[in-house]
Design an enzyme around this catalytic site. Structure first.
Site, short mmCIF file in Angstrom:
data_model
loop_
_atom_site.label_atom_id
_atom_site.label_comp_id
_atom_site.label_asym_id
_atom_site.label_seq_id
_atom_site.Cartn_x
_atom_site.Cartn_y
_atom_site.Cartn_z
N GLU A 12 -17.75 17.92 2.70
CA GLU A 12 -16.97 18.64 1.69
C GLU A 12 -17.57 18.43 0.30
OE1 GLU A 12 -12.77 19.29 3.83
OE2 GLU A 12 -12.85 17.41 2.71
N ALA B 256 -5.19 11.09 7.69
CA ALA B 256 -3.90 11.04 7.01
C ALA B 256 -2.72 11.22 7.98
CB ALA B 256 -3.86 12.10 5.90
N GLY C 141 0.82 -1.21 0.00
CA GLY C 141 0.00 0.00 0.00
C GLY C 141 0.85 1.25 0.00
N VAL D 205 -1.73 -7.45 -4.02
CA VAL D 205 -1.42 -8.53 -3.08
C VAL D 205 -2.70 -9.29 -2.77
CG1 VAL D 205 -0.75 -9.01 -0.71
CG2 VAL D 205 0.62 -7.46 -2.11
N GLY E 152 -0.27 4.47 0.19
CA GLY E 152 -1.00 5.64 0.68
C GLY E 152 -0.09 6.43 1.62
N PHE E 153 -0.70 7.26 2.45
CA PHE E 153 0.10 8.09 3.35
C PHE E 153 1.00 7.25 4.26
CE2 PHE E 153 -3.52 10.99 2.49
CZ PHE E 153 -2.79 12.02 1.94
N GLY E 154 0.47 6.13 4.80
CA GLY E 154 1.23 5.31 5.73
C GLY E 154 2.37 4.57 5.06
N ASP F 60 -5.48 3.24 8.36
CA ASP F 60 -6.86 2.73 8.41
C ASP F 60 -6.92 1.21 8.51
OD1 ASP F 60 -7.65 5.32 8.16
OD2 ASP F 60 -8.30 5.17 6.07
#
Lengths: 428, 428
Positions: free
Chosen positions: B181, B326, B22, B90, B24-26, B310
């Site tokens: 938003e 995030a 992954g 994966v 993403g941010f992490g 998450d």
């Protein structure tokens, strides 16, 4: 709503109705030319945006975003209330009832302008379309971008040297401006745009072939500029293969000059034919499907139906055929608008349509271009800057001009591409 | 290739291998945190880009282009040769053999970091997905954009008043930050972004409902900010419907509070669940599918497997659950990188993971926002400018920062949206 005083509302049903089919360069110019005229205008397109096609290859090669070169058609006519924009696809014309059909509805017209453009032809081999996509719509550009970028990802993951070589071979069929610009942009993307990003493959080792049936690329340019373009492409690593027809295209590669070349990415930029406007009217068409039009761009026997741009075969270039270029479509649209306005006003209509050639331009990669202005030929950096300035100037709207200038400036500084996204695809 | 001297090459096969699933941010934070560490890092993602999800709703509402908020993952690690990026999905983990499976290959790991994020859940009503799309991937955003813009085009063409009303009704399910938003941005798009462009309908007459099951929207914010957000939305014309569950969703509309509301556009922003990482390991998960992790973010019984963002249920916020934001993912990634580096070097590992809450931000339309920094609450224009500055600062890369700033500046000056394209759709 604030409305300009000199314009008529689209809802005044007693005014003559001008229906324009196609919101490319020609259709938009025709609608704009009818600003303030005593008529209602309906502009129909099957997209909700006007596309600046000359830069579409930069979307396909991850240099620009689709929205940078596309503008909602509605927003172009916000301040022209006599124009109504309809999102839909025209299926035919009933010239006796004077209507065009769109879905289940029939739209009556008093004047009809056909500006439906052209599409690519596979010389009767439509089964090649699956393996060798064309570059015509935004969806084509993002699909080509996906195909190109995916090939590098798959090559990075592949343990098979032969498979890797096929993935890193790109064949472009057709050496006109689109093919040449596409080849140059791809060579820059692979050569410089992805440096240091892969660990197994070297993107710069990709093989790029530009195949052209005619004896030279950019056949419509003077010979010296064709030669310059060939040299510039060679300097970027593109193998230019002129005088050669593609004999076969399949999923795993192409056959040229009797030889099979394994290639996972084959792009088609050859064989333009007009959209089916001529067939709608059973009118006489040339070999490329373009409606033969009279000196005033009307279709013989249909004085209220006009065809222009890539849809029409006009002899308005001092007796020669008008070329399939954006300026020709724009001039045609403006001319037809003048003509219709004169007829509505009962004024003397303008004389025959005369195309004024402004020159030809093609760019090869990031710092070279060729320009032909009749007696003046330009090449190299000067032509490239000119090319950039002209294209930014002709984009619709401040927003897109700024966005494109920003992306180009960024690419110029860094050699990198900003929009390398693989969308609508799973890894498998 | 120029390489930083303090970094190790990914090809040195004797070094420990860290696999991160992954980007993403992490995942990106974890890989970056291992810069120069004595290990090989393989970062796997099923997209070729890192997505700045907090701004995805602006792609869906035609304010930004996808490439403005997405960066090729490879380009983030150009200068970090110990990272190899793999494009793939994966499918599972074999923790006995210490491999992850990707397609037909098994990738061995010494350390495994699971940062696969979350997805939306329809509370067991997966058949609603077809009628009420979520906003998670770029493809979702362009599909929602298409759906929204198409509704206005079809309404303009429709002669049926009831059909027009249904086309101009938009229901957003879920009053968290994404729903709020989205509702604000849609209200601005319909209220200001398309003024004077239609001739039959008035886009500003569109009805926008924001439905939330909890007693108030933005339930994770203090009550006074929730109230501010509700007032700001109401001022934009959004009907906020708190304390109400959606009972049914179908192609023609939704049922809420026993009443059927015809609506052609229904968007889903409720019910987040974690990706299936917990299932891969048969590890204990919370109600939302998040793997329960220990104080060092490792999975109990698997000291070399970590989960963060998450994907993980961590109590690292002074005993409270770490929120799905995030910054939490980024802090988790950086923490795991420090931990792995210490283990590789035989140094003392850091203490337990402690999440530091930086505050919560949500924006309502173009000029209002709410911000909660614990004791300090901000709202209105001040919060909006802060929101804009924070989001631009956290975007990856100069190119995207400039592009987003430009698009926002443009929208601020003109109230117009730059990317109103309907792609991948025929008019019929």
């Amino acid at each position: 709503m604030a409305r300009a005083k000199d314009t008529k509302d689209n809802e005044s049903a007693d005014l003559p109705h001008v229906v324009i089919v196609g919101a490319g360069f020609g259709g938009v110019a025709a609608a704009r030319g009818l600003r303030g005229a005593a008529c209602r205008v309906t502009l129909i397109d099957r997209h909700n945006y006007h596309l600046f096609q000359p830069l579409l290859y930069q979307v396909a090669t991850a240099g620009l975003s689709p929205a940078d070169i596309a503008t909602p058609i509605r927003s172009l006519f916000r301040d022209q209330p006599n124009v109504r924009v309809l999102f839909g696809e025209v299926g035919g014309i009933n010239h006796e009832k004077r209507t065009v059909s769109m879905g289940s509805s029939a739209i009556p017209y008093d004047y009809l302008v056909l500006a439906t453009g052209a599409r690519y032809s596979y010389f009767g081999r439509d089964e090649w379309a699956e393996f060798a996509p064309v570059l015509k719509r935004i969806e084509d550009a993002t699909a080509i971008r996906r195909r190109l970028l995916l090939a590098f990802e798959l090559a990075e993951n592949s343990a098979d040297a032969e498979e890797r070589a096929a993935l890193l071979t790109i064949v472009i069929v057709g050496g006109g401006p689109t093919g040449v610009e596409l080849a140059g942009a791809i060579a820059e993307l692979t050569g410089q745009g992805m440096v240091q990003e892969f660990r197994t493959i070297d993107p710069a080792s990709a093989r790029i072939l530009l195949v052209e049936a005619a004896p030279r690329i950019l056949a419509q340019f003077p010979e010296s500029l064709s030669a310059t373009a060939s040299r510039s492409l060679a300097a970027l690593g593109v193998e230019v293969v002129p005088g050669t027809r593609v004999e076969h295209v399949e999923a795993r590669g192409v056959t040229i000059a009797g030889q099979f070349i394994p290639a996972r990415t084959v792009l088609w930029a050859a064989g333009v034919v007009a959209s089916p406007a001529a067939a709608w009217l059973s009118a006489e068409a040339d070999r490329a499907g373009r409606v033969k039009v009279g000196p005033d761009l009307s279709i013989p026997g249909h004085p209220d139906i006009f065809a222009l741009g890539d849809t029409a075969a006009s002899e308005g270039w001092a007796g020669k055929p008008v070329p399939g270029l954006a300026p020709a479509a724009k001039q045609g649209g403006a001319y037809v608008a003048r003509l219709i306005r004169a007829r509505i006003n009962g004024a003397t209509p303008p004389g025959a349509f005369r195309y004024r050639h402004l020159g030809s331009l093609a760019t090869i990669g990031r710092k070279a271009a060729v320009a032909d202005f009749g007696r003046i030929h330009l090449k190299g950096a000067v032509a490239w800057w000119l090319w950039g300035a002209v294209h930014i100037a002709f984009l619709a709207g401040v927003r897109n001009r700024t966005a494109v200038a920003l992306d180009w400036f960024w690419a110029y500084l860094t050699s990198r591409r900003g929009t390398r996204l693989i969308t609508d695809s799973s890894p498998d």
